[in-house]
Design an enzyme around this catalytic site. Structure first.
Site, mmCIF file in Angstrom:
data_model
loop_
_atom_site.group_PDB
_atom_site.id
_atom_site.type_symbol
_atom_site.label_atom_id
_atom_site.label_comp_id
_atom_site.label_asym_id
_atom_site.label_seq_id
_atom_site.Cartn_x
_atom_site.Cartn_y
_atom_site.Cartn_z
ATOM 1 N N ASP A 168 42.111 35.171 36.693
ATOM 2 C CA ASP A 168 41.573 36.414 37.258
ATOM 3 C C ASP A 168 40.984 36.170 38.653
ATOM 4 O OD1 ASP A 168 40.913 39.058 37.358
ATOM 5 O OD2 ASP A 168 39.246 38.938 35.935
ATOM 6 N N GLY A 169 41.076 37.184 39.496
ATOM 7 C CA GLY A 169 40.390 37.116 40.799
ATOM 8 C C GLY A 169 41.311 37.041 42.000
ATOM 9 N N ASN A 170 42.629 37.208 41.782
ATOM 10 C CA ASN A 170 43.554 37.147 42.932
ATOM 11 C C ASN A 170 43.237 38.240 43.955
ATOM 12 O OD1 ASN A 170 44.842 35.212 41.453
ATOM 13 N ND2 ASN A 170 46.646 36.430 40.965
ATOM 14 N N GLY A 171 42.980 39.456 43.451
ATOM 15 C CA GLY A 171 42.714 40.593 44.341
ATOM 16 C C GLY A 171 41.444 40.364 45.146
ATOM 17 N N TRP A 202 40.028 37.518 45.860
ATOM 18 C CA TRP A 202 40.262 36.406 46.791
ATOM 19 C C TRP A 202 40.910 36.936 48.069
ATOM 20 C CZ3 TRP A 202 44.357 34.213 49.344
ATOM 21 C CH2 TRP A 202 44.204 32.903 49.818
ATOM 22 N N THR A 245 50.442 44.111 29.181
ATOM 23 C CA THR A 245 51.064 45.413 28.910
ATOM 24 C C THR A 245 50.287 46.517 29.634
ATOM 25 O OG1 THR A 245 49.820 45.337 26.824
ATOM 26 C CG2 THR A 245 52.162 44.885 26.682
ATOM 27 N N GLU A 246 49.036 46.238 30.001
ATOM 28 C CA GLU A 246 48.222 47.235 30.723
ATOM 29 C C GLU A 246 48.444 47.165 32.246
ATOM 30 O OE1 GLU A 246 46.823 45.251 28.158
ATOM 31 O OE2 GLU A 246 47.196 46.971 26.847
ATOM 32 N N ASN A 247 49.015 46.049 32.727
ATOM 33 C CA ASN A 247 49.192 45.907 34.180
ATOM 34 C C ASN A 247 50.216 46.890 34.766
ATOM 35 O OD1 ASN A 247 48.625 42.295 34.285
ATOM 36 N ND2 ASN A 247 47.205 43.977 34.663
ATOM 37 N N SER A 304 40.327 40.892 27.414
ATOM 38 C CA SER A 304 41.350 41.789 27.978
ATOM 39 C C SER A 304 42.668 41.755 27.199
ATOM 40 C CB SER A 304 41.603 41.455 29.451
ATOM 41 O OG SER A 304 40.434 41.631 30.209
HETATM 42 C C1 FPP Z 1 44.469 38.892 37.969
HETATM 43 O O1 FPP Z 1 43.928 39.062 39.242
HETATM 44 C C2 FPP Z 1 45.768 38.251 38.056
HETATM 45 C C3 FPP Z 1 46.949 38.834 37.727
HETATM 46 C C4 FPP Z 1 47.075 40.194 37.195
HETATM 47 C C5 FPP Z 1 48.214 38.122 37.894
HETATM 48 C C6 FPP Z 1 48.184 36.672 37.553
HETATM 49 C C7 FPP Z 1 49.373 35.989 38.097
HETATM 50 C C8 FPP Z 1 49.333 34.856 38.795
HETATM 51 C C9 FPP Z 1 48.123 34.090 39.053
HETATM 52 C C10 FPP Z 1 50.551 34.255 39.362
HETATM 53 C C11 FPP Z 1 51.315 33.363 38.463
HETATM 54 C C12 FPP Z 1 52.063 34.120 37.445
HETATM 55 C C13 FPP Z 1 53.354 33.936 37.114
HETATM 56 C C14 FPP Z 1 53.923 34.785 36.071
HETATM 57 C C15 FPP Z 1 54.246 32.961 37.753
HETATM 58 P P1 FPP Z 1 43.542 40.518 39.716
HETATM 59 O O2 FPP Z 1 44.678 41.060 40.505
HETATM 60 O O3 FPP Z 1 43.147 41.353 38.547
HETATM 61 O O4 FPP Z 1 42.306 40.184 40.630
HETATM 62 P P2 FPP Z 1 41.016 41.090 40.867
HETATM 63 O O5 FPP Z 1 40.357 41.265 39.532
HETATM 64 O O6 FPP Z 1 40.212 40.262 41.815
HETATM 65 O O7 FPP Z 1 41.499 42.369 41.470
#
Ligand code: FPP
Length: 260
Positions: free
Chosen positions: A31-34, A36, A77-79, A207
């Site tokens: 979690d946390g890509n967004g 970051w 499934t919620e994404n 989740s």
């Molecule tokens: C949650 O961060 C992350 C995800 C929904 C996607 C996870 C996927 C990866 C890390 C890439 C690798 C995956 C594969 C299948 C190769 P968020 O977008 O909810 O972050 P936020 O809570 O900060 O917005």
């Protein structure tokens, strides 16, 4: 540290003395890509892309630690509720990861298994995940399970329907099922029991990830955002796991009982 529990909790195939207590199976909510990306003024897609790099680092670090199986939450499934653009970016990650890493994973003895529903996935993604599974099916050094179009509740529903269907096919009118039957029908049935679930970014919830399998898993929540993850953070989480006392609903032995 671990004083009791099923065999999987205290055994590892690794000969390294510091890994004999596991964990054998670690699950990760990445979690946390967004956040970051937002912190750097970048589009969310860049956060996901860096997330793939973190996943590569973490798979290597897990194997070095003697972990046998890693299960990661790639797409729930919620994404599907996210914008069409972000859904398409997340699908693209599978293309990128498999495209750039499948040959290396094959050479390194990694078996890939995708958890979750194939129906609903774009055709080319379904074909890519089928190929990744097929071409690594003979590997047994390390199991990488990627939950993609996965939901814990959906997986339990699918497992139950599978069991009911099989019972009907064998003419059983009123079937009853055991925990072991359900364990065996879940999409996670190839891996050892889940020992440790890690969630990054400071959020503290499951989740809809591995709901059945989480029953006796240890949970570690780390403040680090997923794109910054790697060997150091995984080591810290495993260290914390090893300091835990896993009792599986039983009681820790009294000190006097240990001595006698
Ligand atoms: C949650 O961060 C992350 C995800 C929904 C996607 C996870 C996927 C990866 C890390 C890439 C690798 C995956 C594969 C299948 C190769 P968020 O977008 O909810 O972050 P936020 O809570 O900060 O917005």
């Amino acid at each position: 540290m671990t004083t009791s529990g099923p065999p999987h909790a205290s055994e590892s195939s690794s000969a390294r003395a510091d890994t004999v207590t596991g964990p054998a199976h670690v699950a990760l909510i990445m979690d946390g890509n967004g956040r970051w990306a937002a912190a750097r003024g970048l589009p969310r897609a860049m956060g996901h892309r860096e997330g793939v790099q973190a996943l590569k680092r973490t798979v290597r670090a897990a194997a070095d630690l003697g972990i046998q199986c890693l299960t990661v939450f790639g797409f729930s499934t919620e994404n599907w509720k996210r914008s069409a653009e972000e859904v398409s970016d997340l699908m693209g990650l599978v293309r990128a990861y498999v495209g750039s890493d499948l040959d290396r994973l094959k050479r390194e003895g990694v078996r890939i298994h995708i958890l979750g529903r194939r129906e609903g996935l774009p055709e080319d993604i379904a074909a890519i995940v089928d190929r990744a599974e097929r071409e690594t099916a003979h590997n047994d050094r390390f199991l990488l399970q990627v939950a993609f179009n996965y939901g814990g509740r959906a997986d339990i529903v699918d497992a139950m329907n599978r069991l009911v269907r099989r019972a009907a096919e064998s003419g059983e009118a009123s079937p009853t099922f055991t925990e072991a039957d359900i364990d065996g029908a879940l999409s996670t049935h190839r891996g050892p029991p889940v020992d440790l679930i890690i969630r990054t970014s400071g959020e503290q919830r499951l989740s809809n990830f591995l709901l059945w399998e989480a029953a006796y898993a240890e949970m570690v929540f780390q403040d680090i955002l997923w794109p910054d993850y790697g060997a150091e953070a995984l080591n810290a989480a495993v260290g914390e796991y090893r300091r835990r006392d896993r009792r599986f609903g039983g009681r820790a032995p009294e000190p006097s009982a240990v001595a006698s």
